[in-house]
Design an enzyme around this catalytic site. Sequence first.
Site, mmCIF file in Angstrom:
data_model
loop_
_atom_site.group_PDB
_atom_site.id
_atom_site.type_symbol
_atom_site.label_atom_id
_atom_site.label_comp_id
_atom_site.label_asym_id
_atom_site.label_seq_id
_atom_site.Cartn_x
_atom_site.Cartn_y
_atom_site.Cartn_z
ATOM 1 N N ASN A 183 0.873 -1.172 0.000
ATOM 2 C CA ASN A 183 0.000 0.000 0.000
ATOM 3 C C ASN A 183 0.911 1.222 0.000
ATOM 4 O O ASN A 183 1.485 1.586 1.027
ATOM 5 C CB ASN A 183 -0.882 -0.043 1.257
ATOM 6 C CG ASN A 183 -1.832 1.138 1.341
ATOM 7 O OD1 ASN A 183 -1.790 2.045 0.498
ATOM 8 N ND2 ASN A 183 -2.675 1.143 2.348
ATOM 9 N N HIS A 243 -12.551 3.247 0.401
ATOM 10 C CA HIS A 243 -12.554 2.276 1.518
ATOM 11 C C HIS A 243 -13.323 1.006 1.143
ATOM 12 O O HIS A 243 -13.788 0.271 2.021
ATOM 13 C CB HIS A 243 -13.230 2.843 2.793
ATOM 14 C CG HIS A 243 -12.465 3.925 3.470
ATOM 15 N ND1 HIS A 243 -13.106 4.954 4.131
ATOM 16 C CD2 HIS A 243 -11.148 4.149 3.607
ATOM 17 C CE1 HIS A 243 -12.206 5.766 4.663
ATOM 18 N NE2 HIS A 243 -10.997 5.296 4.353
ATOM 19 N N ARG A 291 -10.177 16.210 7.153
ATOM 20 C CA ARG A 291 -11.038 16.625 6.037
ATOM 21 C C ARG A 291 -12.380 17.120 6.573
ATOM 22 O O ARG A 291 -12.920 16.549 7.526
ATOM 23 C CB ARG A 291 -11.298 15.453 5.085
ATOM 24 C CG ARG A 291 -10.059 14.930 4.401
ATOM 25 C CD ARG A 291 -10.430 13.909 3.321
ATOM 26 N NE ARG A 291 -9.253 13.196 2.863
ATOM 27 C CZ ARG A 291 -9.098 11.877 2.952
ATOM 28 N NH1 ARG A 291 -10.051 11.125 3.467
ATOM 29 N NH2 ARG A 291 -7.991 11.309 2.522
ATOM 30 N N GLU A 329 -7.868 -4.950 5.519
ATOM 31 C CA GLU A 329 -7.807 -4.713 4.078
ATOM 32 C C GLU A 329 -6.681 -5.520 3.440
ATOM 33 O O GLU A 329 -6.809 -5.996 2.316
ATOM 34 C CB GLU A 329 -7.595 -3.221 3.811
ATOM 35 C CG GLU A 329 -8.820 -2.389 4.147
ATOM 36 C CD GLU A 329 -8.511 -0.937 4.398
ATOM 37 O OE1 GLU A 329 -8.030 -0.622 5.516
ATOM 38 O OE2 GLU A 329 -8.735 -0.109 3.500
#
Length: 423
Positions: free
Chosen positions: A20, A194, A255, A403
């Site tokens: 990743n 996601h 954010r 993940e």
Amino acid sequence: MSKQQPAFTQTSVKAILVINCGSSSVKFSLIQPESGKTLLSGLAECLATPQASITFKYNDGIHNQAQKEKSTLVAPFDHQIALSTLVNKLVHLNLVDNIVAVGHRVVHGGEHYSQPTLIHANIKINIEKLAQLAPLHNPANLIGIDACQQVFPTLPQVAIFDTAFHQSMPEKAYLYGLPIKLYQEHSIRRYGFHGTSHYFVANQAASIMNKPLEQCNLISAHLGNGCSVTAIKDGKSVDTSMGMTPLEGVMMGTRSGDIDAGIVFHLIKQLGYTAEEVDTLLNKKSGLLGLSELSNDCRTLETTMLDKSHPQSEQARLALTVFCYRIAKSIASFSASLSELDGLIFTGGIGENSAWVRQEIINQLSLLNFHLCEEQNQATCFGASGNITTEASRPCWVIATNEEWVIAEQSAKLLVSSSTGEL
Ligand code: AMP
């Protein structure tokens, strides 16, 4: 044994290297997809600076002890050096021959990619084109792919797209109320992110309920530094809170999430901000950090909020309160996307660990028949999973996301189906 299985069995003692790649970091795991066992994991961070370092975690086979090692990286401190250092470590630990493929997390797959995909030259060109939609992420993912192709030239490389799970969203969910030509000619639509995490926890919830995923109707809330909520109907994503970029939706660590788009013009026209400054403000200086003026980290804010003598205690509470309200509103809004609801899922660093945040959210969802069991909620942290609501309530499960495991599993499955011609 069914047709798909032989190649998988051949690779059963083998492992997938999961990569990743961010702009200044590389997260990696070496996973045996069948057992789910992680043989080695780690993180290279602060890349492109002299502080670049790499951390490895693995189990020492001789002493059967967990090891954690950190070392500095040498110039030019880049992704290539990080991956070469990783290869040296894998060779040293006799693990390199186990690797059958490299699985890459790729953030934006646009409308092209709804499935795991073997990477070849054309795929890289498309990932590069899609960087227009994900300028912060896709270029970094490509750096990782290029570097891995150099250090592992003979291994298949697989891309697993963060947007893929949401490609099942219907038009009514993915279109903005904008001139349709912006979608038709410039691909401006909602994609969602996601996806790998929402897919994993939905599968876990299906196992808990002992039902096939295709019969499950769920809302999952991935709450980490980035946060998103997804409505899952008959096992498929039908709406999600993030949009064309990860900025849309609920409030996050740094954010803003949803704001009136008019604020952007106000900032530029009345307050003299440049487009670049607005971008930084909304992506890096807003959310929990912006409201608290203290931190984007939920743990720090909770500690500060609970310490009444701290001068920013109330401001930390305010930031967390707005955060939770916006998430509760988003969860409730997805009742419009579903006709049945089996339960809610919390995952991600905050969803898995913050009993306070979960309580604050669940307490605002009583109309959807969610009622918290305080004892269970407090007990479900630090990797524990389970239902945190009362018997009379609709279930709400805390499920640790994984993940990396999904990337390893889907890469392995793709290899098997490619080798049996079932792709
Ligand atoms: P992630 O991006 O999934 O790694 O999640 C990072 C977020 O999880 C940060 O805001 C952390 O403060 C938060 N987090 C991790 N552990 C805890 C905890 N024990 N209590 C509250 N928040 C936590």
